[in-house]
Design an enzyme around this catalytic site. Sequence first.
Site, PDB file in Angstrom:
ATOM      1  N   ALA A 251       3.907  -7.609  -0.377  1.00 36.23           N
ATOM      2  CA  ALA A 251       2.585  -6.597  -0.719  1.00 36.23           C
ATOM      3  C   ALA A 251       1.345  -6.859   0.269  1.00 36.23           C
ATOM      4  O   ALA A 251       0.313  -6.539  -0.306  1.00 36.23           O
ATOM      5  CB  ALA A 251       2.553  -6.855  -2.246  1.00 36.23           C
ATOM      6  N   ALA A 252       1.793  -7.618   1.305  1.00 36.38           N
ATOM      7  CA  ALA A 252       0.523  -8.117   2.042  1.00 36.38           C
ATOM      8  C   ALA A 252      -0.389  -6.923   2.572  1.00 36.38           C
ATOM      9  O   ALA A 252      -1.510  -7.029   2.264  1.00 36.38           O
ATOM     10  CB  ALA A 252       0.938  -9.095   3.304  1.00 36.38           C
ATOM     11  N   GLY A 253       0.375  -5.938   3.100  1.00 35.47           N
ATOM     12  CA  GLY A 253      -0.211  -4.831   3.824  1.00 35.47           C
ATOM     13  C   GLY A 253      -0.870  -3.992   2.765  1.00 35.47           C
ATOM     14  O   GLY A 253      -1.941  -3.565   2.838  1.00 35.47           O
ATOM     15  N   ASP A 254      -0.377  -3.883   1.557  1.00 33.64           N
ATOM     16  CA  ASP A 254      -0.732  -2.977   0.358  1.00 33.64           C
ATOM     17  C   ASP A 254      -1.992  -3.760  -0.047  1.00 33.64           C
ATOM     18  O   ASP A 254      -2.952  -3.074  -0.504  1.00 33.64           O
ATOM     19  CB  ASP A 254       0.252  -3.000  -0.763  1.00 33.64           C
TER      20      ASP A 254
END
Length: 310
Positions: A251-254
């Site tokens: 979920a890094a980009g989110d």
Amino acid sequence: MNKVTVLGSLNVDTTFRIKDFPQAGETVQVKSKSNAAGGKGANQAVAAAREGAQTSFIGQIGNDGAGQFMLDSLKADKIDSTFVSENESVGTGTANIMLDDNGQNCILVYGGANQTLTAEEVQKAEPTIKNSDFVVAQFETPQDAAIAAFKIAKQNGVTTVLNPAPAPSNGIKPELLKLTDIIVPNELESASITGIKITDQVSMTATAKKFADLGVANLIITIGDKGAFYSTPDKAEMLPAYKVKAVDTTAAGDTFIGAFVSQVAPDFSNIVSAVKFAQHASSLTVQRLGAQPSIPTLDEVLKVEKESAS
């Protein structure tokens, strides 16, 4: 406090921890299995809410236990789910995530009810969109739904944020790009859309010009552990990432996008500090397992920012 409306996907994530990704025809042993709330849209909404934004969600679930699970997860983070509709014939979206020992992942997504969200359903949320500072959309729901939301936003002076993920195989509709105030791809999504491979400052600058030609004046490219490049009509800069030991990048980009819209001004006048804040948030996310369970709170991010500055 920013008011953020996220249009997007709601998926129940099943994560399989493995040593290495399988080759074609290979069977590998799963070390452990876990379930958590996810979906790019829901993740971004949770990140925005946990970083202090007043957050609303537009999406669709099936009439099933997974759908109720997703509604409960939104409510747990005080996200307004008034305009999450229910499809009686299609199930709630799911994602199966393979996570290796290096923290890298491969994801198989079943769109389900996410893919049946219509422009008509989105239009019912007009009062919420009009009352927002930002509207965020991705591509785990139909582009026509995003166009409907962005049209309402632009008619009411609301800033639009497009995360073109996953990169659509049939391209982005030109109308959607012209309604977009800022686009936030990663380097692979950016190359898929523009045809320009991200390798250095020259390629980033060329990419910004390409997006401007397509109607999007503002750009952020996230480049994993290398950092993030931003470009506005006034300035452009590569901001290095904060070095941490990643255990799960799911979920890094989110987290980056949700944290960014929780802090940035609608005119992007504080884009540098907002990007740095989002980088701190995502650096915390990758050090934890799971999608939504890994997303930090505002206090956690502020603590890391303070430590970094000292």
